[in-house]
Design a protein around this motif. Structure first.
Motif, short mmCIF file in Angstrom:
data_model
loop_
_atom_site.label_atom_id
_atom_site.label_comp_id
_atom_site.label_asym_id
_atom_site.label_seq_id
_atom_site.Cartn_x
_atom_site.Cartn_y
_atom_site.Cartn_z
N PRO A 1 44.83 56.86 65.30
CA PRO A 1 44.24 56.61 64.00
C PRO A 1 44.80 57.58 62.96
N GLY A 2 45.07 57.09 61.76
CA GLY A 2 45.63 57.95 60.71
C GLY A 2 44.57 58.30 59.69
N ARG A 3 45.01 58.64 58.48
CA ARG A 3 44.09 59.01 57.42
C ARG A 3 43.59 57.78 56.69
N ASN A 4 42.45 57.89 56.03
CA ASN A 4 41.87 56.85 55.17
C ASN A 4 41.84 55.48 55.84
N GLY A 5 41.44 55.46 57.09
CA GLY A 5 41.28 54.17 57.78
C GLY A 5 42.59 53.55 58.22
N GLY A 6 43.71 54.20 57.97
CA GLY A 6 45.02 53.65 58.38
C GLY A 6 45.33 54.04 59.82
N ILE A 7 46.45 53.51 60.30
CA ILE A 7 46.89 53.86 61.65
C ILE A 7 48.29 54.44 61.55
N ASP A 8 48.50 55.58 62.20
CA ASP A 8 49.82 56.23 62.14
C ASP A 8 50.78 55.55 63.11
N VAL A 9 51.91 55.12 62.57
CA VAL A 9 52.91 54.42 63.38
C VAL A 9 54.18 55.27 63.41
N ARG A 10 54.72 55.45 64.61
CA ARG A 10 55.94 56.24 64.77
C ARG A 10 57.13 55.29 64.86
N ILE A 11 58.14 55.50 64.03
CA ILE A 11 59.34 54.66 64.06
C ILE A 11 60.52 55.52 64.47
N ARG B 1 64.41 56.50 65.22
CA ARG B 1 65.69 56.19 64.55
C ARG B 1 66.83 56.62 65.46
N THR B 2 67.91 55.88 65.41
CA THR B 2 69.05 56.19 66.29
C THR B 2 69.93 57.25 65.65
N GLY B 3 71.00 57.61 66.34
CA GLY B 3 71.98 58.55 65.80
C GLY B 3 71.43 59.97 65.69
N GLY B 4 70.51 60.32 66.56
CA GLY B 4 69.99 61.68 66.57
C GLY B 4 69.08 62.01 65.41
N ARG B 5 68.73 60.97 64.60
CA ARG B 5 67.87 61.26 63.45
C ARG B 5 66.42 61.33 63.92
N LYS B 6 65.65 62.20 63.23
CA LYS B 6 64.27 62.41 63.66
C LYS B 6 63.44 61.15 63.41
N PRO B 7 62.37 60.96 64.19
CA PRO B 7 61.54 59.77 63.97
C PRO B 7 60.77 59.89 62.65
N ARG B 8 60.35 58.77 62.12
CA ARG B 8 59.53 58.78 60.89
C ARG B 8 58.13 58.30 61.25
N TRP B 9 57.16 58.83 60.53
CA TRP B 9 55.76 58.46 60.75
C TRP B 9 55.22 57.79 59.49
N PHE B 10 54.49 56.70 59.67
CA PHE B 10 53.89 56.01 58.53
C PHE B 10 52.42 55.73 58.82
N CYS B 11 51.59 56.07 57.84
CA CYS B 11 50.18 55.72 57.96
C CYS B 11 50.05 54.31 57.36
N CYS B 12 49.73 53.33 58.20
CA CYS B 12 49.76 51.92 57.75
C CYS B 12 48.37 51.31 57.64
N THR B 13 48.18 50.53 56.58
CA THR B 13 46.96 49.73 56.47
C THR B 13 47.38 48.30 56.14
N THR B 14 46.59 47.34 56.60
CA THR B 14 46.89 45.94 56.28
C THR B 14 45.63 45.28 55.74
N HIS C 1 53.40 65.14 60.32
CA HIS C 1 53.58 65.03 61.77
C HIS C 1 54.59 66.06 62.28
N GLU C 2 55.62 66.37 61.46
CA GLU C 2 56.62 67.35 61.90
C GLU C 2 55.98 68.72 62.03
N GLU C 3 55.07 69.05 61.07
CA GLU C 3 54.35 70.33 61.14
C GLU C 3 53.53 70.39 62.42
N GLN C 4 52.77 69.28 62.65
CA GLN C 4 51.92 69.23 63.85
C GLN C 4 52.80 69.33 65.10
#
Ligand code: FAD
Length: 507
Positions: A200-210, A212-225, A258-261
């Motif tokens: 679960p993310g902030r403000n009722g959203g859900i944190d989604v981890r995406i 990435r290839t090529g050694g790039r760090k993953p990205r996190w998005f707090c998603c609501t629909t 998320h990177e801090e955590q």
């Protein structure tokens, strides 16, 4: 109240008396005027007077320019007159002035009236006040512009998808994701992640981890629909008012948080894994020592059995006592071995990509020191696993440590080394796979079962290890209902493949 009379039966539909035409034009609910070819008004109906404010008497004999607000671009009149002179009708919008001086937008249709011989002596003008319609159109346009500017200025990615999953509206932040994530439709990734995510993310959203290839760090998005129903704009929906369900997706980038955590977590993890490794080493060294002590005792036990067979009961009884005493002490010592930390963390929805990323974070200093590059190709979204994250990290760490050892162990042996470790994950509904390929010498076919035996070590690793790493990794994987096997890596070297069940069936 007007009466509605039936047509006299003798009259055919095409033979209307001229007076009916006149009455129809007089009473039509649209401003109608008839002019000469100079636009001097010869006739106007009641609706014309109602719209313009001029009575019939005030209009007759005057030029149609009486209605001009004097701001309509001259080019428009030129186009109109050019059409009329060529015998063509004209349709357009003009700004008119009412008798009281107020402006109104007129939608005008002018048609040359051709006599039977083709001569044009009159023009027919039909106009109506479309000011309210114009205001409405402008209001809709303004609102659209306002909404688009607000949406575009928003820092979060916003996309509206129709019932076929196609994007019908998006903003700048969303378009930026296309390049950032390197996919044509980031919404598909985010929604797939949302369907599988459990955090679960902030403000009722859900944190989604995406990933990435090529050694790039993953990205996190707090998603609501949010489901939105959109009105159908087609003509055939005028009376039925069907609505199309659409999905509004809002994704805020929470990667920094998320990177801090993650940093804090990685430090704690390192300590936990070091502790786990320390305990495992202690357990393995003691087990090895007990195993070695057992060997001479077993030899003595065989000798005692031999002596007994020869009838030497006196000495053999003493020795038998000593052997069983020694075995009892060994069992006591075995009971004191530190136990495996099985319930370090409760069984939760584990993302295998996160497990690998954690281990890579921890092993980075070793990889750098050994000059080994890592090609990490995580599947962007993986189904969750149940189990112990700490134990799975231990298993993955064993594989990565082994891969490093295999590459480093080749140094100076005259072999061409590929100082690279390739890792990738794959996910199906029922299982998740991790593959670790190294550029080391590989493991010969005949040893591929043996390496899982406790205290077995191949040449390249002997001396550094007790040889219990792989047996420990296998134990952990099988405790999670999975399998681990050894294959050839595509460019030589060893491929370790772990498959872990998700607990969901194929359907
Ligand atoms: P004008 O000097 O009258 O004309 C402007 C331009 O129109 C000139 O440059 C000229 O090239 C061309 N022009 C004018 N009269 C003629 C002509 N007889 N033959 C060829 N070219 C000509 N105008 C409105 O503003 N509102 C209306 O609702 C409106 N309804 C009309 C309905 C009908 C049936 C007709 C025939 C015309 C209508 N007009 C209307 C046009 C109007 O007659 C004027 O042309 C216009 O209002 C411009 O007037 P003006 O005095 O500003 O310029």
């Amino acid at each position: 109240m007007s009466k509605v009379a039936k047509l006299p039966t003798a009259l055919n539909p095409g033979e209307l008396p001229a007076v009916v035409y006149r009455q129809a034009v007089d009473q039509a609910d649209i401003g109608i005027s008839i002019t000469d070819t100079e636009a001097n008004i010869l006739y106007c109906n009641a609706a014309f007077s109602k719209t313009s404010g001029y009575s019939t008497e005030e209009t007759l004999g005057r030029n149609q320019s009486l209605l001009s607000y004097q701001t309509t671009p001259p080019a428009l009149y030129e186009e109109m007159w050019s059409n009329l002179q060529r015998g063509l009708s004209w349709h357009g919008h003009l700004l008119n002035r009412r008798k009281d001086g107020t402006p109104y937008l007129a939608e005008l249709n002018v048609t040359p009236v051709q006599e039977t011989n083709g001569t044009v002596r009159h023009y027919l003008g039909m106009h109506r006040d479309v000011t309210a319609m114009h205001q409405l159109e402008q209001r809709v346009l303004n609102q659209k512009q306002l909404i688009e500017s607000v949406i575009d200025a928003a820092p979060m990615a916003i996309a509206l998808l129709n019932d076929e999953g196609k994007i019908v509206l998006d903003n700048h932040a969303y378009k930026k994701l296309v390049t950032d994530l390197g996919v044509p439709e980031p919404a598909e990734l985010l929604l797939a992640g949302l369907a599988k995510a459990s955090a679960p993310g902030r403000n009722g959203g859900i944190d989604v981890r995406i990933e990435r290839t090529g050694g790039r760090k993953p990205r996190w998005f707090c998603c609501t629909t949010q489901m939105i129903e959109i009105h159908d704009e087609s003509a055939d929906s005028f009376f039925s008012h069907p609505r199309q369900p659409s999905l509004l997706l809002i994704a805020s980038d929470v990667t920094a948080l998320h990177e801090e955590q993650q940093k804090v977590r990685a430090a704690a993890l390192q300590a936990m894994l070091a502790d786990e490794e320390h305990t495992a080493t202690l357990r393995e060294s003691l087990s090895a020592a007990l195993y070695q002590i057992e060997e001479p005792i077993n030899v003595i036990a065989s000798a005692v059995a031999l002596m007994r067979g020869r009838g030497d009961t006196g000495v053999s009884a003493v020795l038998e006592n000593a052997v069983s005493g020694a075995r009892a002490r060994i069992e006591e010592l075995r009971g004191l071995l530190p136990s495996e930390s099985r319930d370090d963390e409760s069984a939760v929805g584990i993302n295998l990509n996160e497990v690998v990323r954690d281990v890579l974070d921890i092993t980075t200093p070793r990889l750098l020191a050994s000059g080994i590059t890592v090609d990490w190709r995580p599947e962007p979204v993986l189904p969750a696993l149940l189990g112990s994250p700490l134990r799975l990290r231990s298993a993955v760490k064993i594989l990565i440590d082994n891969a490093i050892d295999a590459i480093v162990g080749q140094r100076g042996q005259g072999r061409t080394t590929r100082r690279e470790i390739t890792l990738f994950t794959q996910g199906r509904r029922e299982a998740v796979t991790l593959v670790v390929d190294d550029g080391g010498p590989g493991i010969p076919l005949e040893l591929r079962l043996k390496v899982f035996e406790p205290f077995f070590s191949t040449g390249s690793q002997a001396g550094h290890h007790l040889g219990t790493g792989l047996s420990r990794a296998q134990q952990i994987i099988s405790d999670h209902g999975g399998i681990i096997d050894i294959l050839d890596a595509p460019h030589g070297g060893c491929r370790m493949r772990i498959e872990l069940p998700t607990g969901r069936d194929r359907s």
